[in-house]
Design an enzyme around this catalytic site. Structure first.
Site, mmCIF file in Angstrom:
data_model
loop_
_atom_site.group_PDB
_atom_site.id
_atom_site.type_symbol
_atom_site.label_atom_id
_atom_site.label_comp_id
_atom_site.label_asym_id
_atom_site.label_seq_id
_atom_site.Cartn_x
_atom_site.Cartn_y
_atom_site.Cartn_z
ATOM 1 C CE LYS A 108 -19.393 -4.107 20.407
ATOM 2 N NZ LYS A 108 -18.404 -3.620 21.379
ATOM 3 C CG ASP A 144 -19.031 -1.696 24.403
ATOM 4 O OD1 ASP A 144 -18.925 -2.709 25.117
ATOM 5 O OD2 ASP A 144 -19.201 -1.746 23.167
ATOM 6 C CG ASN A 187 -7.108 7.594 14.753
ATOM 7 O OD1 ASN A 187 -6.868 6.540 15.349
ATOM 8 N ND2 ASN A 187 -7.693 7.609 13.559
HETATM 9 P P1 NAP Z 1 -11.660 -0.124 14.937
HETATM 10 O O1 NAP Z 1 -12.968 0.555 14.825
HETATM 11 O O2 NAP Z 1 -11.180 -0.968 13.818
HETATM 12 O O3 NAP Z 1 -10.537 1.003 15.259
HETATM 13 C C1 NAP Z 1 -9.176 0.661 15.297
HETATM 14 C C2 NAP Z 1 -8.361 1.861 15.764
HETATM 15 O O4 NAP Z 1 -7.004 1.445 15.887
HETATM 16 C C3 NAP Z 1 -8.385 3.039 14.782
HETATM 17 O O5 NAP Z 1 -8.296 4.236 15.515
HETATM 18 C C4 NAP Z 1 -7.112 2.785 13.977
HETATM 19 O O6 NAP Z 1 -6.571 3.951 13.406
HETATM 20 C C5 NAP Z 1 -6.178 2.286 15.049
HETATM 21 N N1 NAP Z 1 -5.084 1.510 14.508
HETATM 22 C C6 NAP Z 1 -5.164 0.290 13.900
HETATM 23 N N2 NAP Z 1 -3.937 -0.113 13.527
HETATM 24 C C7 NAP Z 1 -3.070 0.873 13.883
HETATM 25 C C8 NAP Z 1 -1.662 1.058 13.752
HETATM 26 N N3 NAP Z 1 -0.891 0.116 13.160
HETATM 27 N N4 NAP Z 1 -1.109 2.184 14.246
HETATM 28 C C9 NAP Z 1 -1.879 3.134 14.848
HETATM 29 N N5 NAP Z 1 -3.216 3.020 14.987
HETATM 30 C C10 NAP Z 1 -3.810 1.911 14.512
HETATM 31 O O7 NAP Z 1 -11.631 -1.106 16.215
HETATM 32 P P2 NAP Z 1 -12.452 -0.947 17.593
HETATM 33 O O8 NAP Z 1 -13.710 -1.726 17.501
HETATM 34 O O9 NAP Z 1 -12.500 0.485 17.959
HETATM 35 O O10 NAP Z 1 -11.519 -1.767 18.598
HETATM 36 C C11 NAP Z 1 -10.214 -1.290 18.937
HETATM 37 C C12 NAP Z 1 -9.633 -2.201 20.018
HETATM 38 O O11 NAP Z 1 -10.391 -2.024 21.217
HETATM 39 C C13 NAP Z 1 -9.782 -3.690 19.650
HETATM 40 O O12 NAP Z 1 -8.578 -4.146 19.135
HETATM 41 C C14 NAP Z 1 -10.096 -4.373 20.964
HETATM 42 O O13 NAP Z 1 -8.933 -4.987 21.468
HETATM 43 C C15 NAP Z 1 -10.454 -3.235 21.910
HETATM 44 N N6 NAP Z 1 -11.817 -3.406 22.451
HETATM 45 C C16 NAP Z 1 -11.926 -3.704 23.763
HETATM 46 C C17 NAP Z 1 -13.164 -3.881 24.330
HETATM 47 C C18 NAP Z 1 -13.257 -4.255 25.785
HETATM 48 O O14 NAP Z 1 -14.312 -4.706 26.226
HETATM 49 N N7 NAP Z 1 -12.204 -4.063 26.559
HETATM 50 C C19 NAP Z 1 -14.327 -3.742 23.560
HETATM 51 C C20 NAP Z 1 -14.189 -3.440 22.206
HETATM 52 C C21 NAP Z 1 -12.919 -3.279 21.670
HETATM 53 P P3 NAP Z 1 -7.035 4.448 11.924
HETATM 54 O O15 NAP Z 1 -8.303 5.221 12.132
HETATM 55 O O16 NAP Z 1 -5.918 5.267 11.465
HETATM 56 O O17 NAP Z 1 -7.249 3.201 11.104
#
Ligand code: NAP
Length: 301
Positions: A108, A144, A187
């Site tokens: 993305k 999104d 966060n």
């Molecule tokens: P990302 O950029 O990798 O961000 C992950 C986030 O989760 C960061 O804020 C991270 O915190 C936090 N995190 C990860 N492990 C954690 C833990 N053990 N404890 C607390 N916080 C934790 O991923 P993303 O692309 O934003 O996607 C996040 C989620 O959104 C995905 O898993 C997916 O299920 C969902 N999503 C949904 C849609 C939809 O269409 N509904 C679309 C895209 C994504 P840190 O900054 O501290 O690492």
């Protein structure tokens, strides 16, 4: 028979076809792609769209879009553009004169340097999930944030807590700010919450301040609860029945957070709503057609 775009374009199309057939599309899809690109009965008006990702196999977009094409009588086919290189995917898409791409993890951000124009929202969010090819120009959009904003139309001006500061959290922060909400970002890595809050005029607070905030709305944009993970970002006792809980995680549809929120009597919104509305807006960008929500729900049910 190859498309009638001159000898260079023909060889590029052949290479693009070989790329598709080199194990990048499911077996059942190969003969369709081969026929569409090089088949003797091919119709030059049939154009291809697809999901660009690595991996992309999990995407429900091919299922949804191909049914919408049948429903609206559109001469298009939606397939998988699965490769580790977004540069290769963009080259193939241009070579076969694709109509557009949906873009997913991990491309993305990386796709942006391959585009000729990027719309304002996508620029501010810093991510593109939709590419529309038209007259040789590749335009990038982000739908999104629309997928996140649409289910929240009734929450304009409310107090929201956004959990997470990664890629999807940026789209969520943009949507919540667009709805005039008072947004606090929490966060695990606090510095990232601060950086995201600065970009969208929100507040950032440490994760353990949640109990002091009393939000109307909680949006989970962390990956906690996404299969195979079974954790919830909040404990059951932190959820109050006055809260609405929107979990952007959609695998499984009923996440540990949503399950706990339902038990606490909260209003809940599942992440599957985001897929529905972002896809609906992609379809509008590709074809100018506003598909009724009910049609998409019926296809996905
Ligand atoms: P990302 O950029 O990798 O961000 C992950 C986030 O989760 C960061 O804020 C991270 O915190 C936090 N995190 C990860 N492990 C954690 C833990 N053990 N404890 C607390 N916080 C934790 O991923 P993303 O692309 O934003 O996607 C996040 C989620 O959104 C995905 O898993 C997916 O299920 C969902 N999503 C949904 C849609 C939809 O269409 N509904 C679309 C895209 C994504 P840190 O900054 O501290 O690492």
């Amino acid at each position: 028979m190859l498309l009638n775009n001159g000898p260079t374009a023909a060889s590029e199309r052949e290479a693009a076809c070989r790329w598709f057939l080199a194990g990048r599309v499911p077996n059942a899809e190969r003969s369709t792609i081969e026929e569409l690109l090089t088949g003797s009965s091919r119709d030059a008006r049939t154009r291809i769209l697809g999901i660009a990702g690595w991996p992309a196999a999990h995407s429900r977009s091919p299922f949804l879009f191909n049914r919408l094409f049948a429903r609206y009588g559109l001469d298009y086919h939606y397939t998988w553009f699965e490769d580790s290189s977004i540069e290769t995917i963009m080259r193939v898409a241009r070579d076969i004169d694709a109509k557009g791409l949906s873009v997913t993890i991990p491309f993305k951000q990386d796709v942006m340097v391959h585009l000729d124009r990027i719309d304002r929202a996508a620029q501010q969010i810093g991510a593109v999930n939709t590419v529309v090819f038209s007259c040789g120009i590749a335009r990038g959009f982000n739908t999104d944030w629309i997928g996140i904003e649409k289910p929240l139309a009734a929450y304009r001006g409310k107090r929201a807590v956004l959990l997470g500061a990664g890629g999807v959290a940026a789209a969520a922060a943009f949507a919540l700010a667009d709805l005039g909400m008072e947004v606090t970002i929490l966060n695990r890595t606090y510095e990232k919450a601060v950086q995201l809050a600065e970009r969208f005029s929100c507040q950032a607070k440490p994760w353990d301040t949640f109990d002091t905030l009393e939000p109307d709305l909680v949006v989970n944009a962390t990956s906690l609860g996404m299969q195979p993970d079974t954790q919830s970002p909040l404990r059951a006792e932190q959820l109050k029945k006055e809260m609405t809980v929107f979990d952007l995680v959609y695998t499984p549809p009923l996440t540990p957070l949503l399950s706990a929120a339902q038990k606490a009597g909260c209003t809940t919104i599942p992440g599957t709503e985001v897929f529905l509305y972002q896809a609906k807006d992609q379809f509008r960008l590709f074809f100018g057609i506003d598909v009724p929500d009910t049609t998409i729900r019926e296809i996905l049910s």
